[in-house]
Design a protein around this motif. Sequence first.
Motif, PDB file in Angstrom:
ATOM      1  N   ALA A 192       0.839  -1.201   0.000  1.00  0.00           N
ATOM      2  CA  ALA A 192       0.000   0.000   0.000  1.00  0.00           C
ATOM      3  C   ALA A 192       0.878   1.256   0.000  1.00  0.00           C
ATOM      4  CB  ALA A 192      -0.920  -0.016   1.214  1.00  0.00           C
ATOM      5  N   GLU A 193       1.951   1.217   0.777  1.00  0.00           N
ATOM      6  CA  GLU A 193       2.837   2.378   0.848  1.00  0.00           C
ATOM      7  C   GLU A 193       3.520   2.626  -0.504  1.00  0.00           C
ATOM      8  OE1 GLU A 193       3.396   4.686   2.838  1.00  0.00           O
ATOM      9  OE2 GLU A 193       5.402   5.459   2.411  1.00  0.00           O
ATOM     10  N   LEU A 194       4.028   1.557  -1.124  1.00  0.00           N
ATOM     11  CA  LEU A 194       4.762   1.720  -2.389  1.00  0.00           C
ATOM     12  C   LEU A 194       3.839   2.168  -3.522  1.00  0.00           C
ATOM     13  CD1 LEU A 194       7.232  -1.291  -2.211  1.00  0.00           C
ATOM     14  CD2 LEU A 194       7.743   1.149  -1.908  1.00  0.00           C
ATOM     15  N   ARG A 195       2.600   1.709  -3.501  1.00  0.00           N
ATOM     16  CA  ARG A 195       1.641   2.093  -4.544  1.00  0.00           C
ATOM     17  C   ARG A 195       1.417   3.597  -4.600  1.00  0.00           C
ATOM     18  NH1 ARG A 195      -2.097  -2.013  -6.686  1.00  0.00           N
ATOM     19  NH2 ARG A 195      -1.099  -3.950  -6.082  1.00  0.00           N
ATOM     20  N   ARG A 196       1.648   4.268  -3.486  1.00  0.00           N
ATOM     21  CA  ARG A 196       1.439   5.718  -3.473  1.00  0.00           C
ATOM     22  C   ARG A 196       2.368   6.416  -4.466  1.00  0.00           C
ATOM     23  NH1 ARG A 196       2.511   7.593   2.298  1.00  0.00           N
ATOM     24  NH2 ARG A 196       1.978   9.595   1.365  1.00  0.00           N
ATOM     25  N   TYR A 197       3.498   5.774  -4.770  1.00  0.00           N
ATOM     26  CA  TYR A 197       4.480   6.426  -5.641  1.00  0.00           C
ATOM     27  C   TYR A 197       4.538   5.797  -7.031  1.00  0.00           C
ATOM     28  CZ  TYR A 197       5.690   7.791  -0.951  1.00  0.00           C
ATOM     29  OH  TYR A 197       5.611   8.251   0.332  1.00  0.00           O
ATOM     30  N   ALA A 198       3.636   4.876  -7.313  1.00  0.00           N
ATOM     31  CA  ALA A 198       3.686   4.145  -8.584  1.00  0.00           C
ATOM     32  C   ALA A 198       2.490   4.488  -9.457  1.00  0.00           C
ATOM     33  CB  ALA A 198       3.727   2.648  -8.310  1.00  0.00           C
ATOM     34  N   VAL A 199       2.687   4.357 -10.764  1.00  0.00           N
ATOM     35  CA  VAL A 199       1.605   4.585 -11.712  1.00  0.00           C
ATOM     36  C   VAL A 199       0.714   3.348 -11.795  1.00  0.00           C
ATOM     37  CG1 VAL A 199       1.072   5.116 -14.117  1.00  0.00           C
ATOM     38  CG2 VAL A 199       3.162   5.997 -13.080  1.00  0.00           C
ATOM     39  N   ALA A 200       1.341   2.193 -11.688  1.00  0.00           N
ATOM     40  CA  ALA A 200       0.604   0.937 -11.757  1.00  0.00           C
ATOM     41  C   ALA A 200       1.397  -0.127 -11.018  1.00  0.00           C
ATOM     42  CB  ALA A 200       0.385   0.513 -13.202  1.00  0.00           C
ATOM     43  N   ALA A 201       0.707  -1.172 -10.641  1.00  0.00           N
ATOM     44  CA  ALA A 201       1.373  -2.292  -9.980  1.00  0.00           C
ATOM     45  C   ALA A 201       0.760  -3.568 -10.500  1.00  0.00           C
ATOM     46  CB  ALA A 201       1.200  -2.200  -8.472  1.00  0.00           C
ATOM     47  N   THR A 202       1.568  -4.601 -10.568  1.00  0.00           N
ATOM     48  CA  THR A 202       1.027  -5.884 -10.995  1.00  0.00           C
ATOM     49  C   THR A 202       1.642  -6.981 -10.135  1.00  0.00           C
ATOM     50  OG1 THR A 202       0.702  -7.395 -12.848  1.00  0.00           O
ATOM     51  CG2 THR A 202       2.693  -6.078 -12.887  1.00  0.00           C
ATOM     52  N   ARG A 203       0.801  -7.874  -9.675  1.00  0.00           N
ATOM     53  CA  ARG A 203       1.295  -8.943  -8.798  1.00  0.00           C
ATOM     54  C   ARG A 203       1.659 -10.160  -9.630  1.00  0.00           C
ATOM     55  NH1 ARG A 203      -1.672  -8.909  -2.954  1.00  0.00           N
ATOM     56  NH2 ARG A 203      -1.543  -6.661  -2.679  1.00  0.00           N
ATOM     57  N   HIS A 204       2.877 -10.630  -9.428  1.00  0.00           N
ATOM     58  CA  HIS A 204       3.271 -11.890 -10.044  1.00  0.00           C
ATOM     59  C   HIS A 204       3.063 -13.000  -9.030  1.00  0.00           C
ATOM     60  CE1 HIS A 204       4.722  -9.520 -13.240  1.00  0.00           C
ATOM     61  NE2 HIS A 204       5.902  -9.191 -12.747  1.00  0.00           N
ATOM     62  N   ARG A 205       3.023 -14.216  -9.545  1.00  0.00           N
ATOM     63  CA  ARG A 205       2.907 -15.370  -8.663  1.00  0.00           C
ATOM     64  C   ARG A 205       4.122 -15.404  -7.741  1.00  0.00           C
ATOM     65  NH1 ARG A 205       3.815 -21.193 -10.264  1.00  0.00           N
ATOM     66  NH2 ARG A 205       4.937 -20.200 -11.947  1.00  0.00           N
ATOM     67  N   PRO A 206       3.910 -15.526  -6.431  1.00  0.00           N
ATOM     68  CA  PRO A 206       5.083 -15.611  -5.552  1.00  0.00           C
ATOM     69  C   PRO A 206       5.949 -16.805  -5.942  1.00  0.00           C
ATOM     70  CG  PRO A 206       3.098 -15.275  -4.256  1.00  0.00           C
ATOM     71  CD  PRO A 206       2.651 -15.530  -5.675  1.00  0.00           C
ATOM     72  N   GLN A 207       7.257 -16.623  -5.853  1.00  0.00           N
ATOM     73  CA  GLN A 207       8.164 -17.701  -6.219  1.00  0.00           C
ATOM     74  C   GLN A 207       8.206 -18.745  -5.101  1.00  0.00           C
ATOM     75  OE1 GLN A 207      11.590 -15.246  -6.782  1.00  0.00           O
ATOM     76  NE2 GLN A 207      11.173 -14.918  -8.943  1.00  0.00           N
ATOM     77  N   SER A 208       8.376 -19.990  -5.496  1.00  0.00           N
ATOM     78  CA  SER A 208       8.401 -21.059  -4.507  1.00  0.00           C
ATOM     79  C   SER A 208       9.695 -21.002  -3.718  1.00  0.00           C
ATOM     80  CB  SER A 208       8.276 -22.405  -5.202  1.00  0.00           C
ATOM     81  OG  SER A 208       9.457 -22.662  -5.915  1.00  0.00           O
ATOM     82  N   GLU A 209       9.686 -21.663  -2.571  1.00  0.00           N
ATOM     83  CA  GLU A 209      10.895 -21.669  -1.746  1.00  0.00           C
ATOM     84  C   GLU A 209      12.044 -22.392  -2.445  1.00  0.00           C
ATOM     85  OE1 GLU A 209       9.199 -22.721   2.305  1.00  0.00           O
ATOM     86  OE2 GLU A 209       7.626 -21.691   1.184  1.00  0.00           O
ATOM     87  N   ARG A 210      11.694 -23.332  -3.301  1.00  0.00           N
ATOM     88  CA  ARG A 210      12.756 -24.027  -4.047  1.00  0.00           C
ATOM     89  C   ARG A 210      13.473 -23.058  -4.978  1.00  0.00           C
ATOM     90  NH1 ARG A 210      11.240 -29.060  -7.250  1.00  0.00           N
ATOM     91  NH2 ARG A 210      13.487 -29.134  -7.531  1.00  0.00           N
ATOM     92  N   LEU A 211      12.712 -22.118  -5.490  1.00  0.00           N
ATOM     93  CA  LEU A 211      13.315 -21.163  -6.421  1.00  0.00           C
ATOM     94  C   LEU A 211      14.079 -20.068  -5.681  1.00  0.00           C
ATOM     95  CD1 LEU A 211      13.757 -20.103  -9.227  1.00  0.00           C
ATOM     96  CD2 LEU A 211      11.502 -19.072  -9.169  1.00  0.00           C
ATOM     97  N   THR A 212      13.508 -19.568  -4.579  1.00  0.00           N
ATOM     98  CA  THR A 212      14.176 -18.471  -3.878  1.00  0.00           C
ATOM     99  C   THR A 212      15.339 -18.972  -3.039  1.00  0.00           C
ATOM    100  OG1 THR A 212      12.704 -18.650  -1.964  1.00  0.00           O
ATOM    101  CG2 THR A 212      12.039 -17.132  -3.706  1.00  0.00           C
ATOM    102  N   GLY A 213      15.284 -20.249  -2.651  1.00  0.00           N
ATOM    103  CA  GLY A 213      16.347 -20.792  -1.817  1.00  0.00           C
ATOM    104  C   GLY A 213      16.234 -20.339  -0.367  1.00  0.00           C
ATOM    105  N   ARG A 214      15.098 -19.745  -0.020  1.00  0.00           N
ATOM    106  CA  ARG A 214      14.911 -19.328   1.367  1.00  0.00           C
ATOM    107  C   ARG A 214      14.003 -20.315   2.067  1.00  0.00           C
ATOM    108  NH1 ARG A 214      14.707 -13.067   2.109  1.00  0.00           N
ATOM    109  NH2 ARG A 214      15.681 -12.339   0.195  1.00  0.00           N
ATOM    110  N   ARG A 215      14.070 -20.301   3.409  1.00  0.00           N
ATOM    111  CA  ARG A 215      13.172 -21.187   4.139  1.00  0.00           C
ATOM    112  C   ARG A 215      11.830 -20.512   4.366  1.00  0.00           C
ATOM    113  NH1 ARG A 215      16.925 -24.051   8.671  1.00  0.00           N
ATOM    114  NH2 ARG A 215      18.790 -24.155   7.369  1.00  0.00           N
ATOM    115  N   ALA A 216      11.849 -19.178   4.380  1.00  0.00           N
ATOM    116  CA  ALA A 216      10.600 -18.466   4.630  1.00  0.00           C
ATOM    117  C   ALA A 216       9.852 -18.271   3.321  1.00  0.00           C
ATOM    118  CB  ALA A 216      10.907 -17.115   5.256  1.00  0.00           C
ATOM    119  N   PRO A 217       8.520 -18.354   3.367  1.00  0.00           N
ATOM    120  CA  PRO A 217       7.751 -18.224   2.126  1.00  0.00           C
ATOM    121  C   PRO A 217       7.767 -16.800   1.580  1.00  0.00           C
ATOM    122  CG  PRO A 217       6.280 -18.362   4.024  1.00  0.00           C
ATOM    123  CD  PRO A 217       7.669 -18.606   4.538  1.00  0.00           C
TER     124      PRO A 217
END
Lengths: 280, 114
Positions: A192-217
Amino acid sequence: MSTTAAGPEAPGIVCAFAVSRTPPDPALLAAARGHEEGGPLRAVRAGGLYLVVQDVPAALFGEEALTERLNRPGDLERCARAHHRGVEAAAGRGPVVPLPMATLYRGDLTAVRAVTARQPVLETLLARLCDRTEWAVKVHAAEAPPESATDPGARTAPGGGGRAYLSRVSARRRDRRGAHEKALAEAEAVDAELRRYAVAATRHRPQSERLTGRRAPQLLNIAYLVDDARRADFTEALARIAADGGRRAVRVDASGPWIPYSFARWDEDPQAGPEQEVRP
Amino acid sequence: MTDLEHRYPARETEPYGPPSGSLADLLERVLDKGIVIAGDIKIDLLDIELLTIRLRLFIASVDTAKKAGIDWWETDPALSSRAARDALAEENARLRERLDALESAAEETTGAVR
């Protein structure tokens, strides 16, 4: 600008990178490498637009050969970087509409035809992307510390036996659910905060933990389209968010500025309002 | 496929575009973003995430192998499956560690009760 067309019987394949309204800078095209296996980058006129292309060998870019190569990690990375270089070279003098990697034609003729057939849409998109860049923001849940080492309950639990164990397990489950909800709420607040400074926003599918290599989602994977005039405001907001000690449940990572790949799309109406977004 | 530093120019500054280390972001963009104009040649990029996961595993194992002075990827044609096995072994080791920690914590608890 080199506009040499491949002859009609040339056996090669034409790889397309991006469309622009302004003629691409010949020096930039000459300096850029594109695919290592191909010829120099060329600008081809397509109606009132320009298409940046490169002749590439059919033996490597034919359907079977390329599919096989893209399944090899080293080749996949090289192709992706080469494509991005081609798009960057096209963007030297004005906005571009990038094409996805591996947009391939049998010759200049069909490539030009594909562009001219869509000229009105492309022109609308070029107008929309002018003087704007894309920023990629990913919000992850903060990684929980390893339970066994820090959970004081494990050591100070008054009772042993099955019941105590079960109550510990359910307490831990409650904690985890609570933490996840808190992280989600914080992630939405960041967006919500970042949208204040953007013309548009688009959500991509969150990357899986296998792809990010992190334990947190990964909670949010968003691209923002930001006016050049507001870029400083946007990056300051990012810095503020990163420094905000109050947000402990999430980690925010950003990269940019990107050529606005995520906003060069058919499936949204370029005339629509700034709040539009594509939900997964 | 010989010069790894050259192939992974993560620390290079690019004139316009991604800061270092955002290969996943780059792939996400060049693979399925951008306007789709049907080409003459159809390349199926359907399982994009699978492609990028393979790439990630590959890079992770290259880093590990580089530290150990191993360069099997130059000769091994099945490098992606090898990369996947490496990642499994790594995960296996992590899980074992975690199990050990949990077991010793459980023993401690039982010890306290007695």
